[in-house]
Design a protein around this motif. Structure first.
Motif, PDB file in Angstrom:
ATOM      1  N   GLU A 103       0.817  -1.215   0.000  1.00  0.00           N
ATOM      2  CA  GLU A 103       0.000   0.000   0.000  1.00  0.00           C
ATOM      3  C   GLU A 103       0.852   1.266   0.000  1.00  0.00           C
ATOM      4  O   GLU A 103       0.382   2.344  -0.366  1.00  0.00           O
ATOM      5  CB  GLU A 103      -0.924   0.029   1.227  1.00  0.00           C
ATOM      6  N   LEU A 104       2.118   1.129   0.424  1.00  0.00           N
ATOM      7  CA  LEU A 104       2.997   2.280   0.569  1.00  0.00           C
ATOM      8  C   LEU A 104       4.070   2.277  -0.511  1.00  0.00           C
ATOM      9  O   LEU A 104       4.611   1.228  -0.868  1.00  0.00           O
ATOM     10  CB  LEU A 104       3.659   2.280   1.949  1.00  0.00           C
ATOM     11  N   VAL A 105       4.398   3.478  -1.007  1.00  0.00           N
ATOM     12  CA  VAL A 105       5.518   3.661  -1.931  1.00  0.00           C
ATOM     13  C   VAL A 105       6.671   4.293  -1.160  1.00  0.00           C
ATOM     14  O   VAL A 105       6.685   4.301   0.073  1.00  0.00           O
ATOM     15  CB  VAL A 105       5.089   4.525  -3.143  1.00  0.00           C
ATOM     16  N   HIS A 106       7.636   4.829  -1.851  1.00  0.00           N
ATOM     17  CA  HIS A 106       8.805   5.387  -1.167  1.00  0.00           C
ATOM     18  C   HIS A 106       8.413   6.560  -0.256  1.00  0.00           C
ATOM     19  O   HIS A 106       8.730   6.575   0.935  1.00  0.00           O
ATOM     20  CB  HIS A 106       9.848   5.832  -2.196  1.00  0.00           C
ATOM     21  N   HIS A 107       7.751   7.580  -0.834  1.00  0.00           N
ATOM     22  CA  HIS A 107       7.290   8.744  -0.059  1.00  0.00           C
ATOM     23  C   HIS A 107       5.772   8.798  -0.071  1.00  0.00           C
ATOM     24  O   HIS A 107       5.149   8.534  -1.105  1.00  0.00           O
ATOM     25  CB  HIS A 107       7.790  10.062  -0.691  1.00  0.00           C
ATOM     26  N   GLN A 108       5.162   9.162   1.071  1.00  0.00           N
ATOM     27  CA  GLN A 108       3.744   9.450   1.083  1.00  0.00           C
ATOM     28  C   GLN A 108       3.403  10.507   2.121  1.00  0.00           C
ATOM     29  O   GLN A 108       4.034  10.595   3.181  1.00  0.00           O
ATOM     30  CB  GLN A 108       2.853   8.229   1.315  1.00  0.00           C
ATOM     31  N   LEU A 109       2.403  11.288   1.781  1.00  0.00           N
ATOM     32  CA  LEU A 109       1.822  12.261   2.697  1.00  0.00           C
ATOM     33  C   LEU A 109       0.454  11.740   3.095  1.00  0.00           C
ATOM     34  O   LEU A 109      -0.360  11.391   2.236  1.00  0.00           O
ATOM     35  CB  LEU A 109       1.681  13.630   2.024  1.00  0.00           C
ATOM     36  N   ILE A 110       0.206  11.682   4.386  1.00  0.00           N
ATOM     37  CA  ILE A 110      -1.072  11.197   4.909  1.00  0.00           C
ATOM     38  C   ILE A 110      -1.727  12.389   5.598  1.00  0.00           C
ATOM     39  O   ILE A 110      -1.290  12.830   6.670  1.00  0.00           O
ATOM     40  CB  ILE A 110      -0.851  10.011   5.857  1.00  0.00           C
ATOM     41  N   LEU A 111      -2.770  12.939   4.961  1.00  0.00           N
ATOM     42  CA  LEU A 111      -3.244  14.280   5.298  1.00  0.00           C
ATOM     43  C   LEU A 111      -4.696  14.263   5.768  1.00  0.00           C
ATOM     44  O   LEU A 111      -5.551  13.595   5.172  1.00  0.00           O
ATOM     45  CB  LEU A 111      -3.105  15.189   4.072  1.00  0.00           C
ATOM     46  N   SER A 112      -4.964  15.029   6.803  1.00  0.00           N
ATOM     47  CA  SER A 112      -6.296  15.094   7.400  1.00  0.00           C
ATOM     48  C   SER A 112      -7.217  16.028   6.630  1.00  0.00           C
ATOM     49  O   SER A 112      -6.760  16.980   5.988  1.00  0.00           O
ATOM     50  CB  SER A 112      -6.195  15.587   8.847  1.00  0.00           C
ATOM     51  N   ALA A 113      -8.514  15.766   6.744  1.00  0.00           N
ATOM     52  CA  ALA A 113      -9.497  16.687   6.178  1.00  0.00           C
ATOM     53  C   ALA A 113      -9.469  18.010   6.942  1.00  0.00           C
ATOM     54  O   ALA A 113      -9.523  19.090   6.355  1.00  0.00           O
ATOM     55  CB  ALA A 113     -10.891  16.063   6.231  1.00  0.00           C
ATOM     56  N   ASP A 114      -9.335  17.928   8.258  1.00  0.00           N
ATOM     57  CA  ASP A 114      -9.288  19.131   9.099  1.00  0.00           C
ATOM     58  C   ASP A 114      -7.837  19.489   9.388  1.00  0.00           C
ATOM     59  O   ASP A 114      -7.367  19.424  10.511  1.00  0.00           O
ATOM     60  CB  ASP A 114     -10.054  18.886  10.397  1.00  0.00           C
ATOM     61  N   TRP A 115      -7.116  19.861   8.338  1.00  0.00           N
ATOM     62  CA  TRP A 115      -5.698  20.100   8.591  1.00  0.00           C
ATOM     63  C   TRP A 115      -5.425  21.495   9.127  1.00  0.00           C
ATOM     64  O   TRP A 115      -4.323  21.787   9.574  1.00  0.00           O
ATOM     65  CB  TRP A 115      -4.863  19.725   7.389  1.00  0.00           C
TER      66      TRP A 115
END
Length: 504
Positions: free
Chosen positions: A324-336
């Motif tokens: 499910e993961l690649v080298h880089h990922q950003l995991i971002l909230s709706a309420d950021w």
């Protein structure tokens, strides 16, 4: 022969020492820890090899230029692997999105996310590239010793737009053009890597989109320790004397001509090292507050500065390849907005809160050597407020947050982490403060706000002590590995401007 002492064996310190050695100085570099590299840290355990600091290789031209000055090349020292995708974005409530570098790729992606945005995307990226090019030519490789960077035919016609980009926030600049939350997050999250938030970061820094969206994202095979190894080798080849486990206890001075103060060397537990020139690659606050006499630094000036953000780092050795993961990922909230409020210096959230928008790296996706076969090497960066009392790795405060973020990553990505962890190593703001003398435990360096950007960020030479210079993420031009290399060159440039080194 002129003698120099460089304080700090991080990237900026090693690079500065190598360039000074190349220029013919007798250079001694001292480092308080037993390992070189500074915040480019590493942790090895049970066959897993973790980078605990920087993990993005951007601005390749800066690396190429630095290595060329030492008579070599990037290719001779680093095996760079292009990443495809450049990174993956898990934006809460949406399916994951893969970001491929290149104007046409980004234009196509953004048009899918926000129909009708193709022309706006191309215009945005062109502006980012244009601003980046001007910054590279005029504002990064400069000491700001004179107004010359601003008084030239290229910059003067752009002066108005550049001032506007400084006065406006990155958040408002992006939201003017795009309404899709995923696009807004892709274009705004780089503010975190500037030790800031989109609302506090000037729009000028939309130039960062030229580094990851226009240019290609790369990875040095073997990890960023390979960069430290290369810098160390080059410094030694230039005759630099490197002394680890040697903290600086103070910078020695004496009265100089015309009522000025002159540097004379550095005090260490092993004795005094005399020097005509001292370059501190250490945290600037630590340099001024702890290494100089009290009368030579201003408490008031530091009250106005923004330390930037800190972070919790979790290094996890996980059984399984986690597709499910690649080298880089950003995991971002709706309420950021809430996430950024939690990490800002005037945080409105509860004490010791953390951002639910996090960065995750799995460099084993590109480099099998960093993990045992069939396993994954996971690096998690969790932004938190800069506070040296927050907690260190292993503390209940830090471990509770790491547990919460592991659950969050599992929920948003589907990757099975918690039940498959074989190795766990964590760091917190208190570790950054203790290991690197980081002011208030910041993790990256001073925030890139309006008053801490370009010529407003500061100087690379002391106003009060002749012969004392600064390099690294807490001075000009700013944070990040390329900036640290540029800051090293700028020290050499300043010495030439002052007549202390021969111009080529």
């Amino acid at each position: 022969m002129t003698t120099a002492v460089v304080i700090g064996g991080g990237v900026a310190g090693l690079a500065t020492a190598a360039l000074l050695g190349r220029a013919g100085l007798e250079v001694t570099l001292i480092e308080k820890n037993d390992l070189l590299g500074g915040r480019v840290g590493m942790h090895d355990q049970d066959g897993f090899h973790f980078d605990t600091g920087p993990s993005w290789y951007l601005m390749p031209d800066a690396f190429d230029r630095f290595f060329a000055q030492l008579g070599t090349s990037t290719e001779e020292h680093l095996d760079l692997v292009p990443l495809s995708p450049a990174y993956r974005v898990f934006s809460e409530g949406f399916a994951p999105v893969d970001v491929e570098s290149g104007i046409e790729n980004v234009e196509k992606l953004f048009a899918q996310l926000e129909p009708g945005s193709a022309a706006t995307t191309r215009k945005y990226l062109a502006s980012a590239q244009h601003t980046y090019d001007i910054a590279l030519r005029r504002f990064l490789y400069t000491t700001f010793r004179t107004p010359a960077p601003f008084i030239n035919r290229e910059v003067l016609p752009q002066f108005g737009p550049l001032i506007s980009l400084l006065a406006r926030s990155l958040q408002s600049w992006v939201e003017r053009d795009f309404s899709d939350r995923r696009i807004r997050q892709i274009l705004q999250y780089p503010a975190v890597f500037l030790s800031s938030t989109p609302r506090r970061t000037p729009a000028m820094y939309h130039l960062l989109s030229a580094t990851d969206l226009v240019d290609q994202v790369r990875y040095p095979r073997g990890g960023f320790r390979k960069l430290v190894d290369a810098l160390t080798q080059l410094a030694v080849e230039q005759g630099v004397h490197i002394r680890t486990n040697t903290p600086a206890l103070g910078i020695s001075t004496q009265p100089g001509p015309k009522g000025r103060t002159q540097v004379t060397g550095v005090r260490t537990p092993d004795g005094h090292i005399p020097a005509d020139i001292v370059v501190s690659g250490a945290d600037l606050h630590h340099t001024e507050r702890d290494l100089l006499p009290k009368q030579l630094w201003s408490v008031r000036s530091w009250r106005r500065k923004d330390p930037g953000i800190s972070c919790i780092v979790a290094c996890l050795g996980v059984q399984g390849e986690l597709p499910e993961l690649v080298h880089h990922q950003l995991i971002l909230s709706a309420d950021w907005e809430r996430d950024f409020a939690a990490i800002a210096p005037t945080a409105s959230g509860t004490a010791h809160d953390f951002s639910r928008s996090v960065y995750v790296c799995k460099n084993s996706a590109t480099d099998p050597s960093v993990a045992p076969e069939g396993c994954s090497n996971i690096f998690i960066l969790i932004p938190v407020q800069a506070d040296e009392h927050f907690g260190s790795g292993g503390s209940p405060q830090v471990e509770t947050i790491v547990d919460a973020v592991i659950s969050l990553i599992e929920e948003r990505t589907g990757a099975a982490l918690a039940d498959n962890i074989m190795v766990r190593h964590t760091l917190g703001p208190t570790d950054f403060h203790r290991e690197y003398h980081a002011w208030r435990g910041n993790a990256i360096g001073l925030a890139h706000t309006l008053w801490q950007s370009a010529f407003l960020r500061g100087r690379n030479a002391s106003k009060k002590v002749d012969g004392l210079y600064f390099a690294g993420a807490t001075t000009v031009p700013g944070v990040g590995l390329p900036m640290c290399l540029i800051s090293a060159e700028n020290v050499v440039t300043r010495l030439k401007e002052e007549g202390k080194l021969r111009r080529d």
